[in-house]
Design an enzyme around this catalytic site. Structure first.
Site, PDB file in Angstrom:
ATOM      1  N   HIS A  49     -58.133   0.731 -40.347  1.00 19.73           N
ATOM      2  CA  HIS A  49     -57.489   0.232 -39.233  1.00 19.73           C
ATOM      3  C   HIS A  49     -56.778  -1.028 -39.239  1.00 19.73           C
ATOM      4  O   HIS A  49     -55.913  -1.317 -38.597  1.00 19.73           O
ATOM      5  CB  HIS A  49     -58.973   0.191 -38.311  1.00 19.73           C
ATOM      6  CG  HIS A  49     -58.530  -0.127 -36.793  1.00 19.73           C
ATOM      7  ND1 HIS A  49     -57.770   0.735 -36.015  1.00 19.73           N
ATOM      8  CD2 HIS A  49     -58.918  -0.853 -35.885  1.00 19.73           C
ATOM      9  CE1 HIS A  49     -57.668   0.262 -34.617  1.00 19.73           C
ATOM     10  NE2 HIS A  49     -58.208  -0.745 -34.585  1.00 19.73           N
ATOM     11  N   HIS A  67     -49.547  -3.366 -34.374  1.00 16.44           N
ATOM     12  CA  HIS A  67     -50.669  -2.133 -33.844  1.00 16.44           C
ATOM     13  C   HIS A  67     -50.008  -1.434 -32.590  1.00 16.44           C
ATOM     14  O   HIS A  67     -49.458  -2.066 -31.729  1.00 16.44           O
ATOM     15  CB  HIS A  67     -51.762  -3.075 -33.228  1.00 16.44           C
ATOM     16  CG  HIS A  67     -53.084  -2.404 -33.040  1.00 16.44           C
ATOM     17  ND1 HIS A  67     -53.003  -1.077 -32.410  1.00 16.44           N
ATOM     18  CD2 HIS A  67     -54.196  -2.731 -32.857  1.00 16.44           C
ATOM     19  CE1 HIS A  67     -54.103  -0.529 -32.372  1.00 16.44           C
ATOM     20  NE2 HIS A  67     -55.039  -1.664 -32.474  1.00 16.44           N
ATOM     21  N   SER A  74     -16.458  62.163 -40.993  1.00 13.40           N
ATOM     22  CA  SER A  74     -16.741  63.195 -41.667  1.00 13.40           C
ATOM     23  C   SER A  74     -18.144  63.319 -42.097  1.00 13.40           C
ATOM     24  O   SER A  74     -18.937  63.380 -41.386  1.00 13.40           O
ATOM     25  CB  SER A  74     -15.864  63.534 -43.042  1.00 13.40           C
ATOM     26  OG  SER A  74     -15.999  64.802 -43.692  1.00 13.40           O
ATOM     27  N   CYS A 132     -57.265   2.678 -28.773  1.00 10.43           N
ATOM     28  CA  CYS A 132     -56.676   2.667 -30.161  1.00 10.43           C
ATOM     29  C   CYS A 132     -56.875   3.724 -30.779  1.00 10.43           C
ATOM     30  O   CYS A 132     -55.931   3.866 -31.834  1.00 10.43           O
ATOM     31  CB  CYS A 132     -56.836   1.160 -30.827  1.00 10.43           C
ATOM     32  SG  CYS A 132     -56.812  -0.149 -29.762  1.00 10.43           S
TER      33      CYS A 132
END
Length: 1011
Positions: A313, A351, A616, A177
């Site tokens: 988490h 998750h 020219s 994870c």
């Protein structure tokens, strides 16, 4: 902040992501700030369609919820050079990450940065289901060895690095994870060790089976009701979700130097493992997590109480949440005097396994950018097992302005903890405030690989501007010019404000151009195009132009006795003479200098002429640019030329609307044909009385004439008196051979080294007829049809002469760099338009150089619009066995278009570097062309096309070789195939073998013959 403390800082300069119900990061952020839960709850009708068994649906523990990506099978395989068969083999996660890595680099402005060493660090969830499916359902036409790699997520980084040409380290990171946040950590370390100059890190988790809910089991991670109620008393777990996220990283000091857009700054990252400091392998550890967080703080050299937000988490499990808060309390020293908000993106999207960490990082970086904290969902009352009283933490459950200590920047931490104990923590800080100092009006450059993608991107950009009307126009233009790869389908837009740009973006009329490998020609006009204050705005706004002009002024000032800048009108002197610029003695050296500085500006911007022509005086500029003489010598020669001319008796020049042949019978001894500019016109020069006489004769013959505003009769016998002095002057200079081809006014043909280095040539050039029409004709015969003619000087006289050349000139592209004396326009707008026109048609313009001193910064914009397709993604490996099938049959792939504004074809664009295809000359070549077309998925194949330039490699060579052998009943050695490498050569070998076979006795059984 002291400079020394920034040495180890890492800037997040680009991001991309696809998350549930969020096709990009703009929609993802809106969903987060709106407090939306992005988990889908299935209706009874949907469950029936998904064939969820009635006994499962009636189970009280069944949770009809899932967090998933829509259109997970969509992949713009044409964009990345895959065939549809190869794309069908790729793990859907790898497909998605091709697009996301490109998009993140696009966002950072480095998708086309071949000079950078870019590392790739990715995490991906296991996908055994897909590997099993591809083993049981191989795709016809894809080599088995290659297929086994393409279907395996372990090869995600190397496959993408190969397709995108990334030359830095390539890692697959698997710490469960915490995989994607660990990938970011390794990427940061590699940047600090200078193993790469840019690092791309992220993760992906997409299942290859239909999401249809799950059965809740007590003690596992999935929640009982389909919601992730992180830190709440009703929390029972999370929901498994799908998504992909990528961040682009660069050393902070390098990002500041390169004017990159910075979302946030990584102050430090840390990774450790719990070891045995926990009750079981899958359990979390307070000590392990706390040590990881403290280590990150030490490396970052920040105090814990300077951090005001933690993206946790936050799985919502009964064990995980209390453990995480206790670890945070310990890492923060159980400080109850400080206040720090926490949140969990899992409450929105579930998750994401290997992509969980990067999802939290992206959310927090966006929060720092917008100075807002999105709500953490489903939190009403704390889990009583959590020790909130023992530390500074509280759950932020409403959208709030991010409060922080006034003396400190906003800082945050992001945590991600993996099953098995690998903990990762990152300390983030907001980007120092920077203000763009540019207000320049520059073109907006838009491009794509297809017309449909370009059209869609214009609409996406329009929508972005409507939602962000305060965006800096200069920064948007800069980002589009320097921060995007430029594809074949191109459009440039000029606009000075957001409403004007919006109007043009939404214009339904298609104005794109397909860029090709065009050639460019520089055309330098002669005397008569000058005016007071010509290129004055360029002198103010273009540092390079000003630098060259100032260098020339320093040479000219002692030669002409006046300040050249004043004569041109560049100074603020109120009494400046606006007529002085029309005096030959000043006109010629200053016009020469202006045109030289313009040409230098174009050259510095990357525009290299294939040829040049001047009229020219303009030929002197062409010679100088070609290296025949230096700028300093050129200025001295031209200044003395002008002085000698100015000392001559005045004369008149007359433009005549008739050819030289028509006019010659009327010429008197004192008149000369000074120039032939078009096949049907000419210019006469001579004394005023003789000019008056021929005007009357021509008018009597219904031939119109126009007197030119000149002081002398250039290129006529009236120049003869100055020729000896000019010849003597030229003899004192050293000339060199030209390095860029240009066309001679004397011969109308390409100049030779002998001519260019001969003083006598330049004497004759001053005296004789300017054969400009002949030079144009000779040039046009040698140039390809699509050529850009750039008038490097005031007005559009010379490009206007193109229209009078014989033949079809519709494909020639005229470009003006400076407005004429009569036009009221901004010089900077003209040069910007010139650059944009060249770019639009395929010239490689160096926009980095153009914007070098503009003070612009890259900014966040919509990303490339990939074409939507539908490839296999949700599969059942064993379904065919349930139906009684026992053998494995190769799968034939068809591509289904999605219901979208974009369309998809089964072929991809022909690589530009191959040029036009050469048609097959016989049946064998025709069969080979069709075989190669099907193999590569390219619409047109030529017999001289190189196998490797078409996208071939060693593995593809084996696959194609097998098809050729089967098609023609021949065998080829792989080394012979590499040597031949195109259809023309291979067909010769096959033809030889076919003829030999026809002369032999063969059995009825087909025999294979070895070449």
């Amino acid at each position: 902040m002291e400079k020394s403390s920034r040495k180890k800082d890492i800037a997040i300069i680009g991001m991309s992501g696809r998350f549930p119900q969020s096709k990009d990061l703009l929609s993802f952020w809106k969903n987060l700030t709106d407090g939306k839960e992005l988990v889908h709850f299935f209706s009874e009708e949907e469950l029936t369609a998904l064939q969820v068994a009635p006994e499962v649906r009636s189970n009280p523990a069944f949770v009809p919820a899932a967090s998933f990506l829509e259109q997970s099978g969509s992949f713009d395989y044409n964009f990345f050079g895959y065939t549809k068969e190869e794309a069908a083999v790729l793990d859907p996660q790898i497909r998605i990450m091709h697009e996301q890595v490109w998009a993140a680099l696009d966002d950072a402005g480095y998708a086309a940065a071949e000079q950078e060493t870019i590392g790739l660090y990715l995490a991906a969830s296991d996908n055994l289901n897909w590997r099993a499916y591809r083993m049981l359902h191989p795709v016809a036409g894809v080599n088995a060895f290659l297929a086994s790699r393409m279907a395996n997520k372990d090869f995600i980084s190397t496959l993408i690095a190969y397709k995108l040409g990334l030359k830095g380290p390539g890692y697959l990171v698997d710490t469960a994870c915490s995989g994607s946040l660990s990938a970011v950590h390794i990427a940061c370390r590699n940047l600090l060790l200078k193993e790469c100059s840019i690092a791309v890190a992220g993760g992906v988790s997409v299942a290859s089976y239909d999401p249809k809910g799950y059965v809740f089991q007590e003690g596992l991670i999935a929640s009982s009701d389909g919601h992730c109620r992180a830190f709440d008393e009703k929390a029972s777990g999370t929901v498994w979700g799908e998504g992909a996220g990528v961040v682009v990283l660069k050393r902070f000091e390098d990002a500041i130097r390169d004017n990159d857009h910075i979302y946030a700054v990584i102050k430090a990252s840390a990774v450790n493992n719990d070891g045995r400091r926990k009750v079981g392998y899958t359990a979390p550890s307070i000590d392990g997590q706390a040590e990881c967080i403290r280590l990150a703080h030490r490396v970052a050299e920040v105090a814990a109480d300077s951090i005001s937000y933690i993206e946790t988490h936050g799985t919502g499990t009964r064990l995980g949440d209390p453990t995480e808060i206790e670890a945070l309390n310990k890492a923060f020293g159980y400080n109850t005097q400080h206040r720090c908000a926490i949140g969990a993106v899992k409450s929105n999207i579930g998750h994401l396994d290997a992509a969980a960490g990067v999802a939290g990082l992206i959310k927090t970086a966006l929060a720092l950018k917008y100075k807002q904290l999105p709500p953490s969902l489903h939190y009403t009352k704390p889990n009583p097992e959590i020790n909130f009283a023992g530390g500074p933490f509280f759950v932020n459950n409403a959208l709030t302005h991010w409060q922080h200590a006034p003396a400190l920047p906003r800082r945050a931490g992001v945590s991600s903890f993996g099953i098995g104990g690998t903990n990762a923590h990152i300390v983030l800080e907001e980007t120092p405030e920077t203000i763009s100092t540019s207000s320049t009006n520059t073109p907006f450059l838009l491009s794509a690989k297809t017309a449909a993608a370009l059209k869609e991107y214009k609409l996406q950009l329009a929508g972005f501007l409507e939602n962000n009307p305060q965006s800096s126009m200069a920064d948007i233009a800069y980002t589009l010019a320097t921060g995007r790869q430029h594809h074949r389908y191109r459009e440039s837009i000029a606009a000075t404000d957001v409403p004007g740009l919006l109007s043009k973006l939404r214009d339904p009329i298609d104005k794109h151009i397909v860029a090709t490998n065009v050639k460019t020609v520089f055309m330098f006009p002669g005397q008569g195009t000058q005016y007071f204050r010509m290129t004055a705005e360029l002198y103010k706004t273009q540092p390079r132009f000003r630098e060259v002009m100032d260098k020339g002024f320093a040479v000219l000032k002692p030669l002409i006795g006046l300040n050249p800048a004043t004569i041109l009108g560049y100074t603020n002197e109120a009494l400046a003479d606006d007529t002085a610029i029309h005096k030959t003695v000043y006109t010629q050296p200053l016009l020469f200098l202006v045109e030289y500085a313009l040409a230098d500006l174009l050259l510095q911007s990357g525009i290299q002429p294939a040829a040049m022509i001047g009229h020219s005086l303009g030929e002197y500029v062409a010679a100088c640019i070609s290296g025949v003489f230096s700028l300093e010598d050129g200025l001295r020669i031209v200044t003395e030329r002008a002085r000698l001319m100015n000392a001559l008796a005045p004369g008149t020049m007359l433009a005549v609307q008739a050819s030289e042949e028509q006019v010659r019978p009327f010429l008197t001894p004192g008149l000369s044909v000074a120039a032939i500019n078009t096949p049907g016109t000419c210019v006469l020069a001579g004394p005023e009385p003789e000019i008056q006489q021929i005007v009357a004769q021509l008018q009597a013959g219904a031939i119109s004439t126009v007197r030119l505003n000149t002081s002398h009769a250039f290129h006529s016998a009236m120049m003869d008196d100055m020729l000896p002095a000019f010849r003597s002057l030229l003899a004192t200079y050293q000339f060199s051979s030209p390095v860029i081809p240009y066309y001679s006014n004397l011969s109308g043909q390409p100049i030779t080294a002998e001519q260019a280095t001969s003083p006598e040539y330049w004497v004759s050039h001053l005296r004789h007829t300017v054969l400009f029409a002949a030079g144009l004709e000779a040039m046009l015969q040698k140039l390809p049809k699509e050529t850009i003619f750039i008038e490097v000087g005031p007005g559009k006289t010379l490009t206007g002469l193109l229209k009078h050349q014989q033949g079809n000139l519709a494909s020639f592209i005229p470009v003006t760099t400076v407005h004429s004396a009569k036009e009221k326009a901004n010089d900077n707008d003209f040069i910007q338009s010139a650059w944009a026109t060249c770019w639009k048609h395929g010239v490689k313009v160096n926009w980095q150089t153009i914007y070098k001193d503009a003070g612009c910064k890259k900014t966040m914009l919509p990303l490339y619009c990939f074409q939507q397709t539908s490839l296999p993604a949700r599969v059942d490996p064993f379904g065919h066995m349930q139906n009684g099938a026992t053998s494995i049959q190769p799968e034939v792939i068809t591509v289904v278009e999605e219901d979208t504004t974009l369309t998809v074809t089964n072929t991809r664009n022909r690589p530009e570097e191959l040029g036009d295809p050469v048609a097959p000359q016989n049946e064998i070549q025709s069969r080979l062309c069709e075989l190669w077309r099907q193999f590569f998925g390219i619409d047109t194949i030529g017999i001289t096309d190189d196998f490797f330039l078409l996208g071939g490699d060693s593995l593809r060579a084996m696959s194609l070789l097998g098809r050729i052998q089967k098609e023609f009943s021949v065998e080829m050695n792989i080394q012979d195939f590499y040597t031949d490498a195109n259809i023309q050569r291979i067909s010769r070998e096959i033809e030889i073998v076919t003829r030999l076979t026809a002369t032999r006795k063969v059995s009825d059984q087909t025999k294979k013959i070895k070449i």
